[in-house]
Design a protein around this motif. Structure first.
Motif, short mmCIF file in Angstrom:
data_model
loop_
_atom_site.label_atom_id
_atom_site.label_comp_id
_atom_site.label_asym_id
_atom_site.label_seq_id
_atom_site.Cartn_x
_atom_site.Cartn_y
_atom_site.Cartn_z
N ILE A 478 67.19 92.06 54.62
CA ILE A 478 66.23 93.01 54.04
C ILE A 478 64.94 92.29 53.65
CG2 ILE A 478 65.80 94.52 52.07
CD1 ILE A 478 68.77 95.24 52.09
N VAL A 489 62.19 99.41 56.52
CA VAL A 489 63.47 99.22 55.83
C VAL A 489 63.78 100.49 55.04
CG1 VAL A 489 64.74 97.92 54.09
CG2 VAL A 489 63.20 96.72 55.67
N TYR A 493 68.80 100.84 51.82
CA TYR A 493 69.35 99.52 52.12
C TYR A 493 69.46 98.62 50.90
CZ TYR A 493 69.29 100.38 57.17
OH TYR A 493 69.54 100.88 58.43
#
Length: 527
Positions: A478, A489, A493
């Motif tokens: 990430i 992203v 997440y």
């Protein structure tokens, strides 16, 4: 004192010394009182030996459930019985009353010392007329090896008393009705209140030697290129040790020659043609000790960094039934770590933490301390051939012992460094030992919690080993995706990363807590 110990292994010398010392007791009428409870195994031999130094032996039995009374009577002792166990409530008074016609009365505490050969030393100050009462005390540490006169007993309140000897004149001064039970200390206190002249005698060394003679004790001495120190190391090993297994681990200097030239009959030389590692050297010593049926086996490295005066502290927890394996610990204080470099102390601390987790012995520290004593039971239980042969053998043996429920105790002792420098290089050491610890950790979980028994903590550990790495890798992805590659992203997440990592971490902590609880019975408090 020292000369007596040096001849301790020769039965002929011991017999001659005992006969000589026995002559000293011919004139005063000496009675020895032996309070006893379930002493069937030893009481016969103790009574027979005690008769050499006294005119009469009185065994005060506190309602033993074995054959103590029968054995004592067969050995020729007068027996006074307490029909109901009163934990010696009246034993002392009854024994003193029965011996009141004697010139000197000696009480011997079988819970501390089984060596009647110390009786002449205890009665000598009374026979000479210098004192009316003498106390044989096991001091843990003395400034001097000489006899010590203490004006009060506060300094010895917590020290075990092996003997009390007193004269008829002393008995006439004290009121035995005020004496409480078996406690010899109550007699001493009563005598001191009546201004009786009391001598406290240090019998620590004799106590240890007499106690340890009941066991076959071996010492394994691994040596690699120790030509300067191997002779000094072996010569410093106490006389109560029965066998010394000196292992020359493929040395390229004069170590082998020096070992072969040693004349001590206790030495068993073992030579490796090539260097196999300190672990292999110690394991071969252990194997030979098992062949010789040693009851306890110590390890003292050939570099003379292990103080022989600390050996009794390692032996006693095993003799007392508190442990199957005792090891030194130098990390408790700055004073004990004196001489240990900061880097060495840091590396040792890191390895201590890794070994705690890997071995399941959460209370131990200083796992690299090779000064150890192990019981024959432990040696016969673990697979010696599976022990790591590099310096990490001391970590690996803890892993093996934990799987089979062996009890381990840490014994505090100061670091001792001389001219010899440690051969351990912690950077290389951790790189080699850490993978071994991880493999051993997995083996311990499988053996202890799946093969020999079952505990759900093993599932928690394995789940955490999956979730924590996945969470860390996902979190790193990430960060890289967001900051380096500037890719899209999902907002979910980071939450998924936190959830995965924290659940894995929580499972790991739960597994550790369960592991601590499961291993509480496998270690004793620090000695």
């Amino acid at each position: 004192m020292g000369n007596e110990l040096q001849t301790g292994n020769s039965s002929q010398d011991v017999s001659q010394n005992e006969n000589l010392r026995a002559k000293d007791t011919e004139h005063p009428n000496v009675t020895v009182i032996l309070p006893a409870y379930n002493e069937e195994i030893s009481i016969g031999s103790v009574v027979l030996r005690t008769k050499k130094y006294s005119h009469r032996v009185i065994v005060v039995d506190d309602a033993s459930s074995d054959h103590t009374v029968d054995v004592a009577e067969m050995a020729g002792a007068q027996v006074i019985r307490n029909p109901i166990a009163k934990r010696n409530e009246h034993s002392l008074k009854k024994g003193i009353e029965a011996a009141s016609d004697s010139d000197i009365i000696v009480m011997m505490n079988l819970g501390v010392c089984h060596d009647p050969g110390l009786i002449p030393r205890m009665i000598a100050p009374i026979k000479d007329g210098n004192f009316e009462l003498s106390v044989g005390v096991c001091f843990s540490k003395l400034q001097s090896s000489a006899d010590v006169l203490l004006l009060n007993n506060k300094s010895t309140e917590s020290k075990p008393i092996g003997f009390v000897a007193f004269s008829k004149n002393c008995l006439s001064k004290i009121d035995i009705s005020q004496i409480s039970l078996f406690s010899m200390r109550s007699l001493i206190n009563s005598a001191q209140r009546c201004d009786v002249k009391v001598l406290h005698i240090d019998i620590q060394e004799e106590h240890e030697a007499s106690l340890f003679r009941a066991y076959k004790i071996g010492v394994v001495v691994p040596a690699y290129n120790e030509e300067r120190l191997i002779q000094e190391t072996v010569e410093s090993i106490p006389a109560y040790v029965d066998k010394i297994y000196v292992i020359n681990d493929g040395s390229t200097d004069r170590t082998a020659e020096i070992i072969n030239s040693m004349t001590d009959p206790r030495i068993v030389p073992i030579h490796h043609e090539v260097n196999k590692g300190v672990g292999a050297a110690i394991i071969n010593g252990y194997k030979q000790a098992l062949v010789d049926e040693m009851d306890l086996v110590a390890v003292m490295a050939g570099d003379n960094q292990m103080d022989p005066y600390q050996l009794p502290k390692l032996i006693m927890p095993i003799i007392e039934g508190k442990a199957d394996y005792a090891k030194g610990n130098r990390l408790l204080s700055r004073q004990m770590r004196q001489g240990m470099s900061p880097w060495r102390a840091f590396g040792n601390g890191m390895l201590s933490m890794l070994t705690k987790i890997g071995s399941g012995y959460w209370n131990i520290a200083d796992p690299q301390n090779g000064y150890t004593v192990i019981s024959r039971y432990a040696l016969e239980t673990i697979d010696l051939d599976s022990i790591y042969t590099y310096y990490g053998y001391c970590n690996d043996i803890l892993l093996k012992m934990n799987a089979f429920g062996m009890r381990v105790v840490d014994v505090t002792m100061p670091a001792r460094y001389g001219s010899e420098k440690s051969k351990i290089r912690y950077g290389k050491y951790i790189r080699k030992v850490a993978p071994m610890l991880f493999r051993g950790f997995l083996w311990r979980l499988r053996m202890k919690y799946m093969v020999l028994d079952f505990h759900p903590l093993v599932l928690f550990y394995f789940a955490s080993m999956i979730l924590v790495p996945i969470g860390l890798i996902f979190g790193l992805w990430i960060v890289l995706e967001k900051l380096i590659f500037h890719g899209p992203v999902s907002q979910n997440y980071p939450l998924l990363f936190v959830f995965t990592f924290l659940v894995g971490l929580q499972l790991m902590l739960f597994a550790m807590i369960f592991d601590m609880q499961a291993n509480k019975t496998n270690y004793s408090k620090m000695a």
